[in-house]
Design an enzyme around this catalytic site. Structure first.
Site, PDB file in Angstrom:
ATOM      1  N   HIS A 261      -3.778  -5.548   0.813  1.00  0.00           N
ATOM      2  CA  HIS A 261      -3.613  -5.858   2.233  1.00  0.00           C
ATOM      3  C   HIS A 261      -4.098  -7.283   2.505  1.00  0.00           C
ATOM      4  O   HIS A 261      -5.004  -7.777   1.841  1.00  0.00           O
ATOM      5  CB  HIS A 261      -4.433  -4.905   3.098  1.00  0.00           C
TER       6      HIS A 261
ATOM      7  N   CYS B  40       0.838  -1.201   0.000  1.00  0.00           N
ATOM      8  CA  CYS B  40       0.000   0.000   0.000  1.00  0.00           C
ATOM      9  C   CYS B  40       0.881   1.263   0.000  1.00  0.00           C
ATOM     10  O   CYS B  40       1.582   1.517  -0.964  1.00  0.00           O
ATOM     11  CB  CYS B  40      -0.970  -0.035   1.175  1.00  0.00           C
TER      12      CYS B  40
END
Length: 498
Positions: A444, A342
């Site tokens: 994630h 991310c």
């Protein structure tokens, strides 16, 4: 409502244990927390409608605090935006992104947010009633300490909420940090008379040792407050096996202390979704360590992972201030591997631009330059649940995306992941260098997929075990429920609900 004498006394864990215990008894149970402050969040499948630029209504997914997602899991239900209607995601020392019922309202400083809170209260109460309409029992988690009386006027999550929806309050104290007697008695002294009357008793958490030595303290607590003891929860060793929400958890020793594969993670100032690392820490063949400010990244590191962050440019400054950027560049020159997740993925590129000041002051910050990519921060937030097959390895993938910013550049021509979704759509995700040493993606939760984790560990020179990570979490929740049953009178506790 479970209120605490302070933050990190174990409210989230107790609510999760009670959720699982009462669900196993056949009750329909739901968790609720009016306001949460955490950069560990989860994607929900429900949402409020979003109005796009053409005025059409389009659904989108929402987000809530990780603790409420775990509590929903303990109840055997999907997480909902109404379980945590207000989520604050700290971006600076004084300001946070404000998320209302899964949607980003904007970023503001603490003083401004406190003035906003009365406007949020109707939505909070509405969400509570929506959750309560689906349940036999709602377990409400307070925030921080309910005795912060200087915040009473702007309270939307402790006693003001308890009064508005008529909740009995159980006070939770933490004996492990010391001062439990003073914390319980001091809280009583700071409450108003009507608030004291709303408290039905107290529970002491994280007890170790001979209980008989502590009983005089409990007698004194009851004598000074008039509140009965509702039990003592002994220390629960398996708590470390459950996803943590608060970055305070990073101050404790890591779960992974041995293993031949050394993984190092710089502890960024605004680290987010750090539970991405939990499955790796649970692997016996992995030695995972968080590198704290003031420390260098150890030279024996095999893999460096750059985690998520709520302030990507700010944490790039942190990397440089700590000298970690030099450590990372040296690590790659010597053949070491780097993975970015991310925001960590964004940092691996050449530059991060934020012309509109989405995360802070407008401007741009040079990245680490390890991937041929550029990122521009945008106001739209990507919230996506993933259910796919990773086509390079053939492994099933579940996870989620939760980010602002769009990443472009030649580096995307060599994706790290190629996902084949249930709809039949195939899409590229992330980037990897030609030599395979540097990779990153927006996904994630990827290491929670057992087959993929084993595949990845084999690629980077590690040794995977037969760990079934999701089953481990379920077992820990069951053990937590057993722990609550063994330490507390759950029949008496249930009788106090109304």
């Amino acid at each position: 409502m479970i209120q605490g004498t302070s933050s990190d006394v174990g409210k989230s864990l107790l609510v999760a244990g009670l959720c699982r215990a009462y669900t196993r008894r056949g009750l329909t149970v739901r968790p609720f927390k009016a306001q949460n402050m955490s950069n560990n969040a989860a994607v929900t499948s429900d949402c409020d409608p979003e109005i796009n630029q053409q005025g059409e209504t389009q659904p989108h997914r929402g987000e809530i605090g990780r603790a409420q997602a775990l509590q929903a899991r303990a109840c055997g239900v999907a997480p909902s935006i109404h379980m945590n209607p207000v989520l604050l995601k700290p971006q600076t020392t004084a300001g946070s992104q404000v998320v209302l019922r899964g949607r980003v309202l904007g970023t503001c400083r603490a003083k401004v947010y406190h003035k906003m809170k009365p406007q949020l209260l109707p939505a909070v109460v509405d969400s509570f009633h929506r959750v309560a309409a689906q349940a036999d029992l709602v377990l409400v988690e307070g925030a921080g300490s309910g005795a912060e009386v200087y915040l009473r006027k702007s309270d939307i999550t402790n006693m003001k909420l308890a009064n508005l929806v008529d909740l009995p309050v159980v006070l939770l104290g933490d004996i492990d940090r010391g001062g439990a007697l003073a914390a319980i008695v001091g809280t009583h002294a700071l409450y108003e008379a009507d608030e004291r009357a709303r408290v039905v008793g107290y529970i002491i958490n994280k007890f170790r040792g001979d209980l008989s030595l502590f009983e005089p303290a409990m007698e004194l607590m009851t004598e000074r407050t008039g509140w009965p003891s509702l039990g003592v929860l002994r220390w629960f060793d398996a708590a470390a096996q459950l996803p943590a929400e608060d970055s305070l958890a990073l101050e404790r020793p890591a779960m992974s202390q041995g293993g031949s594969l050394n993984i190092s993670i710089p502890q960024l100032s605004r680290v987010a979704n750090f539970d991405d690392m939990d499955p790796l820490a649970a692997e016996p063949g992995v030695h995972l360590r968080w590198v704290k400010p003031g420390q260098s990244i150890p030279r024996d590191t095999d893999v460096i992972i750059l985690p998520g962050s709520k302030s990507t440019r700010g944490d790039l400054d942190t990397l440089r201030r700590e000298g970690w950027d030099i450590d990372i560049q040296s690590h790659v020159r010597q053949g070491g591997r780097v993975v970015g997740l991310c925001a960590g993925y964004q940092m691996l590129g050449k530059v991060i631009r934020d012309p509109s000041g989405i995360e802070g002051e407008p401007g741009e910050t040079p990245g680490l330059g390890l991937l041929d990519l550029e990122t521009e921060m945008t106001p739209d937030k990507q919230l996506l649940e993933l259910h796919a097959t990773e086509t390079f390895s053939g492994c099933s993938i579940t996870g989620y995306e939760m980010h602002m910013g769009r990443t472009q550049g030649p580096g995307l021509e060599k994706p790290w992941l190629r996902l084949s979704e249930a709809s039949g759509t195939v899409r590229d995700e992330g980037a990897i260098t030609a030599d395979g040493l540097v990779s990153g993606a927006y996904v994630h939760g990827i290491f929670g997929n057992d087959d993929f984790r084993r595949h990845w560990l084999a690629q980077v020179g590690g040794k995977a075990s037969d760990l079934a990570y999701e089953a481990r979490i379920e077992a820990a929740l069951d053990a937590l429920a057993d722990h609550c049953e063994a330490n507390l009178d759950l029949d008496s506790l249930l009788s106090l609900a109304r």
